[in-house]
Design an enzyme around this catalytic site. Structure first.
Site, PDB file in Angstrom:
ATOM      1  N   HIS A 149      49.178  43.140  38.734  1.00 45.66           N
ATOM      2  CA  HIS A 149      47.536  43.893  38.371  1.00 45.66           C
ATOM      3  C   HIS A 149      47.110  43.806  39.891  1.00 45.66           C
ATOM      4  O   HIS A 149      45.911  43.345  40.095  1.00 45.66           O
ATOM      5  CB  HIS A 149      47.062  43.017  37.471  1.00 45.66           C
ATOM      6  CG  HIS A 149      47.484  42.630  36.120  1.00 45.66           C
ATOM      7  ND1 HIS A 149      47.750  44.158  35.241  1.00 45.66           N
ATOM      8  CD2 HIS A 149      48.269  41.757  35.522  1.00 45.66           C
ATOM      9  CE1 HIS A 149      48.399  43.665  34.314  1.00 45.66           C
ATOM     10  NE2 HIS A 149      48.749  42.532  34.312  1.00 45.66           N
ATOM     11  N   LYS A 192      53.049  37.695  33.505  1.00 46.46           N
ATOM     12  CA  LYS A 192      51.517  37.641  33.883  1.00 46.46           C
ATOM     13  C   LYS A 192      51.497  36.945  35.430  1.00 46.46           C
ATOM     14  O   LYS A 192      52.620  36.523  36.012  1.00 46.46           O
ATOM     15  CB  LYS A 192      50.885  37.186  32.924  1.00 46.46           C
ATOM     16  CG  LYS A 192      50.963  37.750  31.505  1.00 46.46           C
ATOM     17  CD  LYS A 192      50.638  39.091  31.412  1.00 46.46           C
ATOM     18  CE  LYS A 192      49.164  39.405  31.241  1.00 46.46           C
ATOM     19  NZ  LYS A 192      48.790  41.075  31.098  1.00 46.46           N
TER      20      LYS A 192
END
Ligand SMILES: NC(=O)c1ccc[n+]([C@@H]2O[C@H](COP(=O)([O-])OP(=O)(O)OC[C@H]3O[C@@H](n4cnc5c(N)ncnc54)[C@H](O)[C@@H]3O)[C@@H](O)[C@H]2O)c1
Length: 352
Positions: free
Chosen positions: A85, A66
């Protein structure tokens, strides 16, 4: 020799790891050297201190899952393999990407490692599995503890522990109301949908009470009143274009069975969202959005890190799927998967 450096995850509630011991072992046996900074994650590799990836040799691939720690805007000189992301106009995407540009680093985003149009590794199966698990737990909670706030969610050490817990609760709740729940899975043929259906079967829901829909069933176009006839709706579709809504707010005012929506797809902030009955997202710490209706309330679960409910199995499946691609790292320029990922990075950088 390829040098992989496993970065410790710093995101809250993130217990997964991009590499697992068995995958790390295979990589090492194939001539890769590995360093890890998280003692808990791996064995048999060199151990470095948590956060020390910043001073890793420049030729090391920094692998993690992440986001990098927040409140750090420093340039990134390494090649990072991670979910960043930042390729789909997400908030702050320019800030993330510009760190690589300023540091002359490279991002090889795990979400976009593709072969023949399919992702080489994804967490979908365990997202659906967990999405179904939390939904059934919430359904049982509504019956067993009416009016009580649903508590914070904690991860489970393994799959059998989760199955056991859910079976027990389902047994109690079903005994109280004299029936078992009916579950509808949308996007049932996909990775998440398969996991969602499997979990319902594993905890003993009757076959006839698991309604599995995919493209064929929705081609007539929504909204679908059939959704109201299930207690639980688990949405697992991959949204690629605007489609008529599956549900509307007005529909929820009608007499219905539905009291739980588990939105595994989590597209509430997407303008094409097919479930426009709530807005936002929920987390393990604060798992539900409550929707008041003219009939029963509906609780919505919209957690975007569902596989963390079963970090062990989710990491294992992901790392095994990723292994073949990692084994191609020494000849990265000859690998379609890695070359395409680098090309995509360069295209996104041009948009800055
Ligand atoms: N919440 C989480 O933690 C989490 C984790 C992983 C993935 N996801 C999300 O879950 C979604 C699904 O991912 P996946 O890997 O399972 O995708 P997938 O491509 O494997 O499966 C998607 C399925 O949805 C079906 N579908 C698409 N449009 C549909 C429609 N209009 N009606 C019925 N079915 C339809 C497809 O036919 C396919 O079977 C993605 O948006 C992904 O980002 C969420």
């Amino acid at each position: 020799m390829t040098h992989l450096w496993l970065r410790a995850e710093t995101k809250k509630n993130e217990e997964r790891s991009a590499l697992t011991p068995s995958v790390a072992k295979t990589l090492m046996e194939n001539g890769d050297s590995l360093l890890t900074q998280d003692l808990k994650s791996l064995i048999g590799c060199t151990i470095a201190e948590s956060g020390s990836w910043r001073s890793a040799p420049l030729d090391a691939y920094i692998i993690g899952l992440k986001e990098l720690p927040e409140n750090d805007d420093s340039p990134l000189p390494h090649t990072h393999i991670m979910f960043a992301h930042c390729y789909k106009n997400q908030e702050g995407w320019k800030d993330v990407l510009s760190r690589f540009v300023r540091g002359k680093g490279l991002l090889l985003d795990l979400e976009f490692l593709m072969l023949n149009g399919r992702r080489v590794a994804a967490y979908g199966y365990y997202a659906g599995f967990a999405g179904s698990a939390v939904a059934l737990d919430v359904w049982a909670h509504q019956i067993l503890n009416p009016g009580e706030r649903y508590p914070k969610i904690n991860s489970y050490p393994n799959e059998p522990a989760l199955i056991e817990h859910t079976k027990e609760l389902l047994h109690k709740a079903s005994a109280q109301i004299g029936r078992t729940p009916k579950v509808m899975v949308m996007g049932a043929k996909g990775r998440c949908g398969t996991g969602a259906g499997d979990f319902a079967r594993r905890v003993g829901i009757n076959k006839k009470d698991i309604i599995e829909w995919d493209m064929e069933e929705t081609k007539k176009g929504g909204p679908f009143y059939e959704i109201l006839e299930s207690d639980i709706f688990v949405n697992c579709i991959y949204l690629s274009s605007k489609i008529p809504p599956f549900l509307t707010k007005e529909m929820l005012d009608q007499p219905k069975k539905l009291t739980v929506i588990s939105d595994v797809s989590c597209d509430a902030t997407n303008p094409n969202n097919p479930i426009p009955v709530y807005f936002g997202a929920t987390t393990f710490d604060d798992p539900l959005i409550n929707i008041k209706t003219k009939t029963q309330d509906v609780d919505v679960i919209a957690i975007d890190h569902l596989p963390s409910l079963l970090p062990r199995e989710a990491s294992d499946m992901f790392a095994k799927d990723l292994l073949n691609t990692l084994l191609q790292l020494p000849k990265r320029q000859e690998s379609v998967v890695w070359s395409d990922a680098e090309k995509l990075f360069n295209e996104k950088v041009k948009l800055l």
